[in-house]
Design a protein around this motif. Structure first.
Motif, short mmCIF file in Angstrom:
data_model
loop_
_atom_site.label_atom_id
_atom_site.label_comp_id
_atom_site.label_asym_id
_atom_site.label_seq_id
_atom_site.Cartn_x
_atom_site.Cartn_y
_atom_site.Cartn_z
N ARG A 62 0.82 -1.22 0.00
CA ARG A 62 0.00 0.00 0.00
C ARG A 62 0.85 1.27 0.00
O ARG A 62 0.32 2.37 0.07
CB ARG A 62 -0.93 0.01 1.22
N GLY A 63 2.16 1.11 -0.05
CA GLY A 63 3.04 2.26 -0.13
C GLY A 63 3.26 2.96 1.19
O GLY A 63 3.65 4.13 1.22
N LEU A 64 3.06 2.25 2.29
CA LEU A 64 3.18 2.88 3.60
C LEU A 64 4.44 2.47 4.35
O LEU A 64 4.81 3.11 5.34
CB LEU A 64 1.95 2.52 4.46
N VAL A 65 5.08 1.42 3.90
CA VAL A 65 6.28 0.91 4.57
C VAL A 65 7.32 0.51 3.53
O VAL A 65 6.98 0.00 2.45
CB VAL A 65 5.92 -0.31 5.47
N GLU A 66 8.59 0.76 3.87
CA GLU A 66 9.72 0.33 3.04
C GLU A 66 10.43 -0.83 3.72
O GLU A 66 10.43 -0.92 4.96
CB GLU A 66 10.69 1.48 2.82
N VAL A 67 11.04 -1.72 2.92
CA VAL A 67 11.68 -2.92 3.45
C VAL A 67 13.14 -2.94 3.00
O VAL A 67 13.45 -2.74 1.83
CB VAL A 67 10.97 -4.20 2.96
N GLN A 68 14.01 -3.19 3.95
CA GLN A 68 15.43 -3.38 3.65
C GLN A 68 15.71 -4.89 3.68
O GLN A 68 15.58 -5.53 4.72
CB GLN A 68 16.31 -2.66 4.68
N HIS A 69 16.06 -5.43 2.52
CA HIS A 69 16.22 -6.89 2.40
C HIS A 69 17.61 -7.30 2.86
O HIS A 69 18.52 -7.55 2.07
CB HIS A 69 15.95 -7.33 0.97
N SER A 70 17.79 -7.33 4.16
CA SER A 70 19.04 -7.73 4.80
C SER A 70 18.73 -8.87 5.74
O SER A 70 17.62 -9.42 5.76
CB SER A 70 19.64 -6.53 5.54
N SER A 71 19.68 -9.25 6.53
CA SER A 71 19.44 -10.29 7.53
C SER A 71 19.91 -9.79 8.90
O SER A 71 21.11 -9.62 9.13
CB SER A 71 20.22 -11.56 7.16
N PRO A 72 18.99 -9.48 9.80
CA PRO A 72 17.53 -9.59 9.61
C PRO A 72 16.97 -8.46 8.74
O PRO A 72 17.65 -7.45 8.50
CB PRO A 72 17.01 -9.48 11.04
#
Length: 273
Positions: A62-72
């Motif tokens: 919905r365009g409200l959160v961004e995700v950083q694809h790291s671990s974790p």
């Protein structure tokens, strides 16, 4: 309002805007953090960790959160201004779709077109304000509006009246308070006067007059083109506003109501006489 109450209120408002409970809680928590892991979000929101991933996927879509694809993985909320703009845009598009869908429905042919007159009721200040503005927007010749309280005055109402004046509609506005009369006279091309219907106001509650019936306060009296009559009342205790309106009344009743509404306006100043 405490921090916890603000949190709950924000979650509740987001749910009203279409987010599910876990999604709303995750967003509110992230809005207070630079970024956060699923564990941090879970700890501060009481959302089960496994459900945090589901909620953030929806929020990302919905365009409200961004995700950083790291671990974790790390998550962060977009700015509040951006989130509000996104939600507003999404809901405005839904309003447009709803309007198109409802207007596209086939009308029933069972309406009795021979009805002499109709009287309907309406509740809620927002709905009543919207109906007032709609009726003013439909005016072709004359609008007579008596304000029992300046609380019903709003920028939207001013705009509706101003638009009507631009169309050449004759405006007559009565108030119970001289300062309100002066303000309206300054802002609108209208015949503005002090109404002598002092019983319109509520008793000692700030509505601008003394009432004979403490349980009754008139919010607004509106007549449009001498065809439509709209009357709202305000409960002095709860502030709840209710209204009745109708069309198709006999000419005699319309004349009586029109004269009543103009009480306090000199006949020589009444553009309708």
């Amino acid at each position: 309002m405490t921090s916890n109450e603000q949190y709950e209120h924000a979650v509740d408002l987001l749910q009203q805007l279409g987010l599910k409970e876990y999604e709303a809680k995750c967003f509110v928590v992230l809005s207070r953090l630079p970024k956060g892991t699923a564990k941090q979000i879970s700890d501060q929101s009481d959302v089960p960790r496994t459900r945090v991933y589901d909620a953030t996927r929806v929020l990302e879509a919905r365009g409200l959160v961004e995700v950083q694809h790291s671990s974790p993985q790390y998550f962060r909320a977009v700015s509040i201004d951006e989130a509000i703009a996104t939600l507003r845009q999404q809901y405005e598009s839904r309003f447009d779709e709803l309007q198109d869908a409802v207007e596209g429905l086939e009308k029933s042919t069972t309406h009795d077109s021979d009805t002499v007159h109709e009287v309907w009721s309406l509740s809620g200040s927002d709905a009543i304000a919207n109906r007032t503005q709609q009726l003013i927007g439909e005016a072709d010749d004359e609008v007579v509006l008596i304000l029992g309280t300046d609380a019903v005055l709003s920028e939207d109402l001013y705009e509706s009246l101003d638009d009507a004046a631009d169309r050449g509609v004759s405006l007559i506005v009565g108030t119970l308070v001289d300062s309100v009369r002066e303000e309206i006279d300054r802002r609108l091309e209208a015949k503005v006067f002090l109404s002598e219907l002092d019983w319109l106001g509520a008793h000692n509650d700030g509505y601008g007059g003394s009432a004979r019936d403490e349980d009754t306060a008139i919010g607004r009296l509106l007549m449009v083109d001498r065809e439509t009559i709209f009357v709202s009342s305000i409960d002095p205790i709860s502030g709840k506003e209710q209204a009745v309106f109708g069309r198709g009344f006999s000419n005699g009743l319309v004349v009586i109501v029109r004269r009543l509404m103009a009480t306090g306006l000199l006949a020589s100043e009444d553009p309708g006489t």
